[in-house]
Design an enzyme around this catalytic site. Structure first.
Site, short mmCIF file in Angstrom:
data_model
loop_
_atom_site.label_atom_id
_atom_site.label_comp_id
_atom_site.label_asym_id
_atom_site.label_seq_id
_atom_site.Cartn_x
_atom_site.Cartn_y
_atom_site.Cartn_z
CB SER A 1 2.91 -1.01 -11.92
OG SER A 1 2.20 0.07 -11.39
CG ASP B 1 1.93 2.02 -7.79
OD1 ASP B 1 2.79 2.79 -7.35
OD2 ASP B 1 1.84 1.69 -8.98
CG ASP C 1 5.77 1.15 -10.22
OD1 ASP C 1 4.65 1.37 -9.73
OD2 ASP C 1 6.05 1.45 -11.40
CG ASP D 1 4.07 4.69 -11.00
OD1 ASP D 1 3.43 3.98 -10.20
OD2 ASP D 1 4.02 4.52 -12.24
MG MG Z 1 2.85 2.00 -10.71
#
Ligand code: MG
Length: 455
Positions: free
Chosen positions: A98, A241, A243, A245
């Site tokens: 992440s 960010d 990844d 999300d």
């Molecule tokens: Mg994330």
């Protein structure tokens, strides 16, 4: 990683080849495969340099237990979560760290509903891992591996169903996208192109060393985005960010806004269209979220801090909207997980619907000043400190779901909670004046230190 514990707040995380090694990843794959038991699992990874290495290690473990793996390759976490549901998989595994720095990676297990497995299920996987309860498949029952390269396209198409494409396109919005050299750049520019936006890209090339900026979309990492929005005269800037999300937005004046302010914009429009709905949010969120709910006939359901808790609570109470102060918005009609690109499409939909700039949509909200603080506290004293603190707070307007959140009559509030990652108590105060927010932090720093001296 401590003994008998693999999973932290956000799945398994560690520094590559130090705390998280390929041989561990094979064993994690074996444990997750045993947990699911010869099922069909989707697997994908973010842009980190170690993504291909860990993917193959985990796939090796999963197939050795007889699970079939559908390999999606590089994709945003929400695209992989969507695919698990969309392809009716039994579950999935996501290789991502992440927002952590480039030297980290991690492994997350996903349930068939696309949401991360529960803490109880994580404990089961840990038990299999540490007690060597792995169930190897016989040679003729090994799992298969096949590629599933359509995941990102399907994800983009799915999001388009939740917004008014023609209306957004008619505005010809100019949007600057900062993809942090990671997976957000694989889908968000395509989605926004399909919504008729003009796009300026920053850090759009995939590079797991994150040369453009660190993957955490904090204000100190977003100066280039803010400056670019102003320089090119864009309507909006968005940063993802690592990844993708989470998304943090910059308005047309170059102002960077914290996640709860943009979440409140989404919340207001959602409640205008869906009055009497429940809004799920952790106790760390701003009182702003409650103000908007009160003003537009919503009901807040508070949860502990953590995105998995928000997703699971949304499912439990059948809520259609959730959000976090760090830029996570959960839009249930699409999926009950954080989703950076979906949030971007929703913000554009609201700008098109209202004809307002983001700066105006945020300026019309109640304003709060935020102050943060920290008091050192050894791990073994955290619970005692919390217990004593709660004794002292009896009779106050307080929520004890996660640490202690106190609301005061002057609309100020403070959250005090033991840190999950370091030997400290964290404090988040907010108030109608900066002075009051600072005063709250000072007052409760003194209170915590005084209690600590007695235990
Ligand atoms: Mg994330």
């Amino acid at each position: 990683m401590s003994q008998n514990k693999l999973f932290g707040t956000n799945g398994i995380r560690g520094i590559v080849n130090k705390e998280l090694t390929p041989d561990m990843a094979v064993k994690v794959g074996l444990a997750i495969g045993t947990f699911f038991g010869k099922k069909n699992l989707l697997l994908g990874h973010d842009a980190r340099t170690s993504g291909p290495m860990f993917s193959r290690a985990v796939i090796s473990g999963l197939t050795a237990t007889g699970c079939n793996v559908f390999f999606a390759g590089m994709a945003p976490t929400p695209a992989l979560q969507f695919a698990v549901k969309n392809h009716e998989m039994d579950g999935g595994v996501i290789i991502t760290a992440s927002h952590n720095p480039p030297e980290y990676n991690g492994i997350k297990a996903i349930w068939s509903d696309g949401i991360e497995v529960s803490h109880e299920q994580e404990t089961e996987i840990e038990k299999i891992y540490f007690e060597n309860k792995i169930q190897f498949a016989e040679w003729k029952q090994l799992g298969s591996v096949c590629e599933l390269p359509t995941v990102n396209d399907e994800y983009v198409e799915a999001m388009k169903k939740h917004v008014d494409i023609a209306k957004i396109a008619s505005k010809r919005f100019h949007v600057v996208i900062d993809a942090a050299n990671s997976v957000g750049g694989l889908t968000a520019p395509i989605l926004l192109r399909d919504l008729g936006c003009k796009i300026t890209s920053l850090n759009a090339n995939i590079d797991g060393t994150f040369p453009g900026r660190m993957p955490e979309p904090r204000p100190e990492n977003l100066a280039e985005l803010a400056n670019t929005v102003k320089a090119v005269g864009a309507d909006l800037g968005v940063a993802f960010d690592g990844d993708a999300d989470r998304s943090i937005f910059v308005d047309e004046t170059g102002q960077i806004h914290m996640g709860d302010k943009t979440f409140a914009v989404v919340e207001k429009q959602f409640l205008l269209k869906n009055p009497n709905s429940q809004i799920v949010t952790p106790v760390s969120s701003s009182t702003l979220i409650k103000d908007v709910a009160d003003a537009y006939k919503g009901e807040i359901v508070w949860t502990k801090v953590g995105s998995v808790t928000v997703s699971q609570k949304m499912k439990e109470v059948n809520a259609k909207l959730g959000g976090e102060e760090n830029g996570g918005v959960f839009y249930g009609p699409h999926q009950a997980v954080r989703d950076g690109a979906m949030t971007t499409a929703l913000i554009l939909n609201i700008m098109a619907d209202t004809g307002e700039k983001l700066s105006k949509l945020i300026a019309e909200q109640p304003q709060y000043f935020i102050e943060k603080g920290k008091v050192e506290c050894p791990d073994d004293k955290k619970q005692k400190l919390l217990d004593k603190l709660l004794e002292q707070l009896k009779g106050m307007n307080i929520n004890t779901l996660d640490g202690a959140k106190i609301w005061f009559d002057d609309k100020s509030a403070i959250l005090l909670r033991p840190s999950g990652t370091e030997p400290a108590f964290r404090m988040y105060a907010e108030a109608k004046t900066q002075q009051r927010a600072t005063q709250l932090i000072e007052e409760y720093t003194a209170k915590l230190k005084a209690i600590l001296e007695t235990i």
